[in-house]
Every structure is written in C-alpha cells, then in structure tokens.
Design a protein around this motif. Structure first.
Motif, PDB file in Angstrom:
ATOM      1  N   UNK A 169       0.836  -1.196   0.000  1.00 52.56           N
ATOM      2  CA  UNK A 169       0.000   0.000   0.000  1.00 52.56           C
ATOM      3  C   UNK A 169       0.877   1.255   0.000  1.00 52.56           C
ATOM      4  N   UNK A 170       0.486   2.218  -0.794  1.00 58.38           N
ATOM      5  CA  UNK A 170       1.262   3.450  -0.904  1.00 58.38           C
ATOM      6  C   UNK A 170       1.370   4.128   0.456  1.00 58.38           C
ATOM      7  N   UNK A 171       2.591   4.384   0.938  1.00 59.05           N
ATOM      8  CA  UNK A 171       2.758   5.025   2.252  1.00 59.05           C
ATOM      9  C   UNK A 171       2.120   6.415   2.290  1.00 59.05           C
ATOM     10  N   UNK A 172       1.762   6.825   3.465  1.00 61.98           N
ATOM     11  CA  UNK A 172       1.173   8.149   3.644  1.00 61.98           C
ATOM     12  C   UNK A 172       2.173   9.222   3.202  1.00 61.98           C
ATOM     13  N   UNK A 173       1.699  10.165   2.451  1.00 62.86           N
ATOM     14  CA  UNK A 173       2.563  11.240   1.964  1.00 62.86           C
ATOM     15  C   UNK A 173       3.126  10.988   0.586  1.00 62.86           C
ATOM     16  N   UNK A 174       3.006   9.748   0.089  1.00 63.54           N
ATOM     17  CA  UNK A 174       3.456   9.425  -1.257  1.00 63.54           C
ATOM     18  C   UNK A 174       2.249   9.248  -2.171  1.00 63.54           C
ATOM     19  N   UNK A 175       2.528   9.162  -3.474  1.00 67.52           N
ATOM     20  CA  UNK A 175       1.449   9.107  -4.452  1.00 67.52           C
ATOM     21  C   UNK A 175       1.733   8.003  -5.457  1.00 67.52           C
ATOM     22  N   UNK A 176       0.700   7.212  -5.755  1.00 67.84           N
ATOM     23  CA  UNK A 176       0.861   6.065  -6.645  1.00 67.84           C
ATOM     24  C   UNK A 176       0.901   6.521  -8.099  1.00 67.84           C
ATOM     25  N   UNK A 177       1.899   6.015  -8.829  1.00 65.42           N
ATOM     26  CA  UNK A 177       2.024   6.310 -10.250  1.00 65.42           C
ATOM     27  C   UNK A 177       2.735   5.120 -10.909  1.00 65.42           C
ATOM     28  N   UNK A 178       2.055   4.346 -11.746  1.00 71.54           N
ATOM     29  CA  UNK A 178       2.660   3.130 -12.317  1.00 71.54           C
ATOM     30  C   UNK A 178       3.788   3.400 -13.302  1.00 71.54           C
ATOM     31  N   UNK A 179       3.990   4.659 -13.674  1.00 73.51           N
ATOM     32  CA  UNK A 179       5.076   4.976 -14.611  1.00 73.51           C
ATOM     33  C   UNK A 179       6.364   5.363 -13.892  1.00 73.51           C
ATOM     34  N   UNK A 180       6.305   5.435 -12.573  1.00 74.39           N
ATOM     35  CA  UNK A 180       7.495   5.694 -11.770  1.00 74.39           C
ATOM     36  C   UNK A 180       8.094   4.345 -11.376  1.00 74.39           C
ATOM     37  N   UNK A 181       9.442   4.206 -11.392  1.00 79.04           N
ATOM     38  CA  UNK A 181      10.061   2.883 -11.176  1.00 79.04           C
ATOM     39  C   UNK A 181       9.576   2.116  -9.958  1.00 79.04           C
ATOM     40  N   UNK A 182       9.451   2.776  -8.802  1.00 82.18           N
ATOM     41  CA  UNK A 182       9.014   2.025  -7.619  1.00 82.18           C
ATOM     42  C   UNK A 182       7.542   2.279  -7.278  1.00 82.18           C
ATOM     43  N   UNK A 183       6.820   2.870  -8.228  1.00 81.99           N
ATOM     44  CA  UNK A 183       5.364   3.057  -8.177  1.00 81.99           C
ATOM     45  C   UNK A 183       4.898   4.169  -7.258  1.00 81.99           C
ATOM     46  N   UNK A 184       5.718   4.626  -6.332  1.00 80.26           N
ATOM     47  CA  UNK A 184       5.308   5.655  -5.386  1.00 80.26           C
ATOM     48  C   UNK A 184       6.311   6.796  -5.395  1.00 80.26           C
ATOM     49  N   UNK A 185       5.831   8.012  -5.477  1.00 81.15           N
ATOM     50  CA  UNK A 185       6.745   9.149  -5.437  1.00 81.15           C
ATOM     51  C   UNK A 185       6.181  10.258  -4.571  1.00 81.15           C
ATOM     52  N   UNK A 186       7.109  11.096  -4.111  1.00 79.07           N
ATOM     53  CA  UNK A 186       6.724  12.156  -3.173  1.00 79.07           C
ATOM     54  C   UNK A 186       5.987  13.291  -3.858  1.00 79.07           C
ATOM     55  N   UNK A 187       6.198  13.468  -5.153  1.00 79.10           N
ATOM     56  CA  UNK A 187       5.565  14.582  -5.860  1.00 79.10           C
ATOM     57  C   UNK A 187       4.059  14.347  -5.995  1.00 79.10           C
ATOM     58  N   UNK A 188       3.285  15.291  -5.526  1.00 81.14           N
ATOM     59  CA  UNK A 188       1.846  15.217  -5.724  1.00 81.14           C
ATOM     60  C   UNK A 188       1.531  15.543  -7.181  1.00 81.14           C
ATOM     61  N   UNK A 189       0.381  15.141  -7.679  1.00 79.85           N
ATOM     62  CA  UNK A 189       0.040  15.473  -9.069  1.00 79.85           C
ATOM     63  C   UNK A 189       0.113  16.979  -9.299  1.00 79.85           C
ATOM     64  N   UNK A 190       1.025  17.447 -10.151  1.00 80.88           N
ATOM     65  CA  UNK A 190       1.157  18.893 -10.347  1.00 80.88           C
ATOM     66  C   UNK A 190       0.076  19.477 -11.251  1.00 80.88           C
ATOM     67  N   UNK A 191      -0.408  18.681 -12.190  1.00 80.48           N
ATOM     68  CA  UNK A 191      -1.463  19.135 -13.102  1.00 80.48           C
ATOM     69  C   UNK A 191      -2.739  18.393 -12.730  1.00 80.48           C
ATOM     70  N   UNK A 192      -3.639  19.091 -12.085  1.00 78.16           N
ATOM     71  CA  UNK A 192      -4.794  18.430 -11.482  1.00 78.16           C
ATOM     72  C   UNK A 192      -6.117  18.715 -12.172  1.00 78.16           C
ATOM     73  N   UNK A 193      -6.175  19.778 -12.976  1.00 70.35           N
ATOM     74  CA  UNK A 193      -7.463  20.137 -13.576  1.00 70.35           C
ATOM     75  C   UNK A 193      -7.247  20.887 -14.882  1.00 70.35           C
ATOM     76  N   UNK A 194      -8.197  20.749 -15.781  1.00 66.96           N
ATOM     77  CA  UNK A 194      -8.151  21.514 -17.028  1.00 66.96           C
ATOM     78  C   UNK A 194      -8.249  23.004 -16.701  1.00 66.96           C
ATOM     79  N   UNK A 195      -7.549  23.806 -17.493  1.00 67.29           N
ATOM     80  CA  UNK A 195      -7.590  25.246 -17.283  1.00 67.29           C
ATOM     81  C   UNK A 195      -6.691  25.730 -16.164  1.00 67.29           C
TER      82      UNK A 195
END
Length: 282
Positions: A189-215
């Motif tokens: 399970x993705x640790x608290x404070x990290x974010x799941x992304x299957x394109x990152x090598x270990x699946x979890x990264x500290x960067x939150x989604x920077x682009x969250x909405x259109x516009x």
C-alpha cells in the motif's frame, strides 16, 4: 615454464567463471526470483507523438512556449533548470525585450552580493542569469517536499529512457492503487505522503500530481489547457531544454550522410576509371 604457468592460471580462472555461470543458471531455474510489485505493475511510458519525432522532426515553437508557461506557473515552484539561462529562451521564439521582461518578473530572485557591504542580497534576474533555484539548498528543498529533493529538470528527458514520453506519462499517470495490486501484495500500500504512479520505477513518489485540472494554466494563444495538453507541452519544452540543438544536429547528420553518399559514388567511379584498362589487359 612461464608460458605454461600463465596458461594454467588462465585456465583456472576460465574454469572458475564457467562453474560460477553454471551454478547461477541452475539456481535461477530451480529458484526463480520472487515476483515483486514493481515488476508486476510498473508500466512502460505511453505511446505519444511529438512534432520533433523522427529524423526530419522539428520543434513546434508555439508548443515550446506553452510548455515554458506550464513550467513557469506550475513546475518552477519545486524544480530548477540550472543549465538553462533566460537568454536561451530566444531559441523558442522570444525576442530580447520579452526575455528581459520574463527575467525581471520571475517570481524567484537571484542571489547576489551587495558591492558596498559585501553582504548577501537578492536582485531581479537578467537575461544572462540561469534560472534561479526555488530553494536555498537541499535541506530546504527536502523539508518542503516530504523529505524528497525535487530533481533538476534541465536534462531530465535525456536522463530517462523514452524521456519525452516518460515525462508525459508520469504527469498523466497519477491514479489510485489498483485493487488487484493490494489483493496480490497487501503490504504494498502506498505510504502516507506518497502518491501512486505506475510509470514511476518504484510506483510511489513524493511529488503530488502537479497538473490536477483543465484550465490550470491559461494559454495566451487560446489553446485549450487540458491536463493532457499541458503535459504534452511541458514534455516538449523539457526535451528542448535537454537538446536545444536537436534540429541543427539532425541537419548536420543528414548533410553528412548526403556527402558520404556522393563521395562513395565518386570513389566508385574513380575506381572503375583507374582499373578499367588493367582488367582488360588481364
């Protein structure tokens, strides 16, 4: 005797390597490596096309300017471009006055030394300056980003396999963990404070989604700023920061190939002309 000794030593090491290889092969077959969550759920970059793909591809300056706007308004809050100077923006279509305005209005000031007192101070950047770092040092960067230091993006697309597609995939790949993953690997399970992304090598990264909405960014040329479009544009811009001379390099390569083809043809004709009489005489 020396040759015999050297031969025996070489034979010993060759035999030892062969034995090691056989032992490793047997172990791999009898005890295959255990499946890991990264092996099962890590994805290769998405298939995405850019204007600069292929040997005849060229940068789209309008797209590069949109990508720069995304970097300026979103990415620059955490990431740096330490190998890019403001004056380099001339390469994506900005004129001297526009570059001066961009540098002067940059949100982060440039560290400097007061010539009168010798004390550290800050000033507005100028075109000759490189893009300022968003944090004073790595400690400050880690403290503001869940103990992770945001990497410099100047050469990111050259540092990653399929760099342009990797950046695009990463930006559009944030999602909730699949139920299948948690079912097969309950402890993953993705640790608290990290974010799941299957394109990152270990699946979890500290960067939150920077682009969250259109516009999220308002493009000056009227292009609709969807998350997909913004990701595509900033990936193109970061390709340019890593390879600003891409078009020149390709032109030089094509010219070299053309020259070599002509030189090969001339050499062949010269060969035929010089050796024609010799062949007849033979």
């Amino acid at each position: 005797m020396i040759r015999i000794g050297a031969f025996l030593v070489g034979l010993f090491f060759a035999g030892w390597l062969l034995v090691s290889f056989l032992v490793g092969a047997v172990a791999f077959v009898t005890e295959p490596p255990a499946k890991t969550v990264e092996h099962e759920f890590h994805l290769n970059p998405k298939h995405v096309s850019f204007s600069f793909d292929g040997p005849f591809g060229k940068y789209d300056q309008a797209q590069l300017q949109r990508g720069f706007q995304v970097f300026k308004e979103v990415c620059s809050a955490c990431h740096s471009l330490k190998f890019v100077a403001f004056r380099d923006l001339k390469g994506i279509g900005y004129n001297e006055a526009e570059i001066k305005a961009i540098a002067k209005q940059w949100a982060i000031k440039t560290p400097d030394v007061d010539p009168k007192t010798g004390e550290m101070s800050t000033r507005d950047p100028i075109p000759a300056d490189y893009f300022p770092k968003p944090f004073a040092n790595n400690v400050a960067a880690a403290a503001a980003n869940n103990n992770a230091i945001p990497p410099d993006l100047s050469l990111m697309t050259k540092a990653r396999h399929h760099g342009s597609a990797y950046v695009y995939s990463l930006l559009t790949g944030f999602q909730a963990q699949p139920a299948e993953l948690l079912k097969e690997f309950p402890d993953a399970k993705t640790p608290e404070g990290l974010h799941y992304n299957p394109y990152f090598p270990n699946l979890n990264l500290a960067m939150a989604p920077p682009l969250t909405a259109d516009g999220q960014v308002t493009y000056g040329d009227g292009t609709k700023a969807t998350v997909d479009q913004m990701s595509h544009d900033v990936a193109a811009f970061l390709t340019w920061t890593a390879e600003p001379k891409l078009e020149n390099r390709r032109r030089a390569g094509l010219a070299t190939i053309f020259f070599l083809l002509i030189a090969t043809g001339l050499a062949y004709m010269a060969y035929q002309n010089i050796w024609a009489d010799k062949k007849k005489a033979a």
